[in-house]
Motif scaffolding. Sequence first.
Motif, PDB file in Angstrom:
ATOM      1  N   TRP A   1      54.506   1.390  -7.261  1.00 54.05           N
ATOM      2  CA  TRP A   1      54.167   0.038  -7.676  1.00 54.05           C
ATOM      3  C   TRP A   1      53.176   0.006  -8.833  1.00 54.05           C
ATOM      4  O   TRP A   1      52.932  -1.068  -9.405  1.00 54.05           O
TER       5      TRP A   1
ATOM      6  N   GLY B   1      50.029  -3.413 -11.808  1.00 53.25           N
ATOM      7  CA  GLY B   1      51.122  -3.428 -10.848  1.00 53.25           C
ATOM      8  C   GLY B   1      50.844  -4.432  -9.752  1.00 53.25           C
ATOM      9  O   GLY B   1      49.807  -5.110  -9.719  1.00 53.25           O
ATOM     10  N   SER B   2      51.793  -4.533  -8.835  1.00 52.07           N
ATOM     11  CA  SER B   2      51.686  -5.470  -7.726  1.00 52.07           C
ATOM     12  C   SER B   2      51.841  -4.704  -6.426  1.00 52.07           C
ATOM     13  O   SER B   2      52.951  -4.288  -6.075  1.00 52.07           O
ATOM     14  N   PRO B   3      50.760  -4.467  -5.688  1.00 51.60           N
ATOM     15  CA  PRO B   3      50.877  -3.740  -4.419  1.00 51.60           C
ATOM     16  C   PRO B   3      51.622  -4.565  -3.373  1.00 51.60           C
ATOM     17  O   PRO B   3      51.655  -5.800  -3.435  1.00 51.60           O
ATOM     18  N   THR B   4      52.206  -3.895  -2.437  1.00 47.48           N
ATOM     19  CA  THR B   4      52.979  -4.547  -1.387  1.00 47.48           C
ATOM     20  C   THR B   4      52.244  -4.447  -0.060  1.00 47.48           C
ATOM     21  O   THR B   4      51.228  -3.756   0.075  1.00 47.48           O
TER      22      THR B   4
ATOM     23  N   ASN C   1      53.513 -10.301 -10.813  1.00 46.31           N
ATOM     24  CA  ASN C   1      53.834  -9.026 -11.440  1.00 46.31           C
ATOM     25  C   ASN C   1      54.123  -9.252 -12.911  1.00 46.31           C
ATOM     26  O   ASN C   1      54.507 -10.360 -13.331  1.00 46.31           O
TER      27      ASN C   1
END
Length: 405
Positions: free
Chosen positions: A76, A92-95, A176
């Motif tokens: 990510w 980035g975009s963490p989940t 994102n």
Amino acid sequence: MVSVGVFVGLVVVVTILSKSHADRNVYPSAGVLFVHVLEREYFKGEFPPYPKAGDSSNDPITFNTNLKGYPDRPGWLRYIQRTPHSDGVLYGSPTAEHVGKPTIIEITAYNKRTFETARHNLVINIMSTEEFPLPYQAEFFIKNMNVEEMLASEVLGDFLGAVKNVWQPERLNAINITSALDRGGRVPLPINDLKEGVYVMVGADVQFSSCLREVETPQNQLRCSQEMEPVISCDKKFRAQFHIDWCKISLVDITKVVPVHRNRPDPGTGVLPDIGEYNPPSESLKSRDYFADFLITLAVPSAVALVLFIILAYSMYCRREGVIQLVHHSSIQKSTKELRSMSKNREISWPLSTLPVFHPVSGEVVPPIHPDNYETTSMPLMQTQTNLQNQIQIPQQQPSGKWYS
């Protein structure tokens, strides 16, 4: 270093002033865009200064980022740095899968002037929040921006402000940012200051506005299919700074998306079970009969060739058509030999150039050019004076007088 988090259209900048070798901790939220700037000025203190005190330090510094113990970053997290004289950016975009699991990123700075390195660790502690992810998500494609330009806090804040103006949500956040090159786009030509383009995904807590829904009308869908710009009433609110390709906008309501559950196999522990000692095969091998292989590879083709030879011999020597062809061939060969023997013994008339001639001045007889035993079968009908081996020069008559010498 600077870590940037975006919440509800506001840009919060947290600056870490410590320059020690201790780990740096950041706390992004799952489902929210995470931006961390690797400032060159921060690492300049780790390298020796220029030899001359008055010189300005502008060392070319590049960064290498990887997950601790691994050669690359998490899936990510992305990294970009255009030139060695610009700052690097992690984004980035963490989940939600990474919540509660600290992610340690090793950052190595390379000074290309002194060939020295400096290493620091960045600890990413992903936090969970009940507000995210927001249910209504829209992805815009901005044609006149590069990804590092869009990641700047003030530019991203201006874009979120424009989106909030046309959407009117209570909560809005950037989810994102992706470069068009990561989506299969082409590298732009280095003319007219062309940009590569960037995709920006934002989320909100209210339904999409009528302005955003205009792209779904049949008229605008037809214009997009004809590669024409659709007519969007709120485009002027973006046009001053952001050129949006409205044909590539994506509107998703995640509350209506049917989740797809995939049964993943259990990876296990990665250790083979204990099944006892390994027993190799016995060294005593059974004998093998190759007679059948011999028949298939040698005897069968030989038998087929023999049958074909018998058929051909029968056709040529036993049948009437074959005998006629053999007799015809023999007669042609016999006639050819007869013609060749006759051509060697034929007599032809001598050409005029071979007859005896008289000298024009003395009157004596000049012998013929060719002897009697000359092979006449190869004699050409027309002869030239340049290709005769037995050529005899005939003296020419010179008139008397003082005008000639």
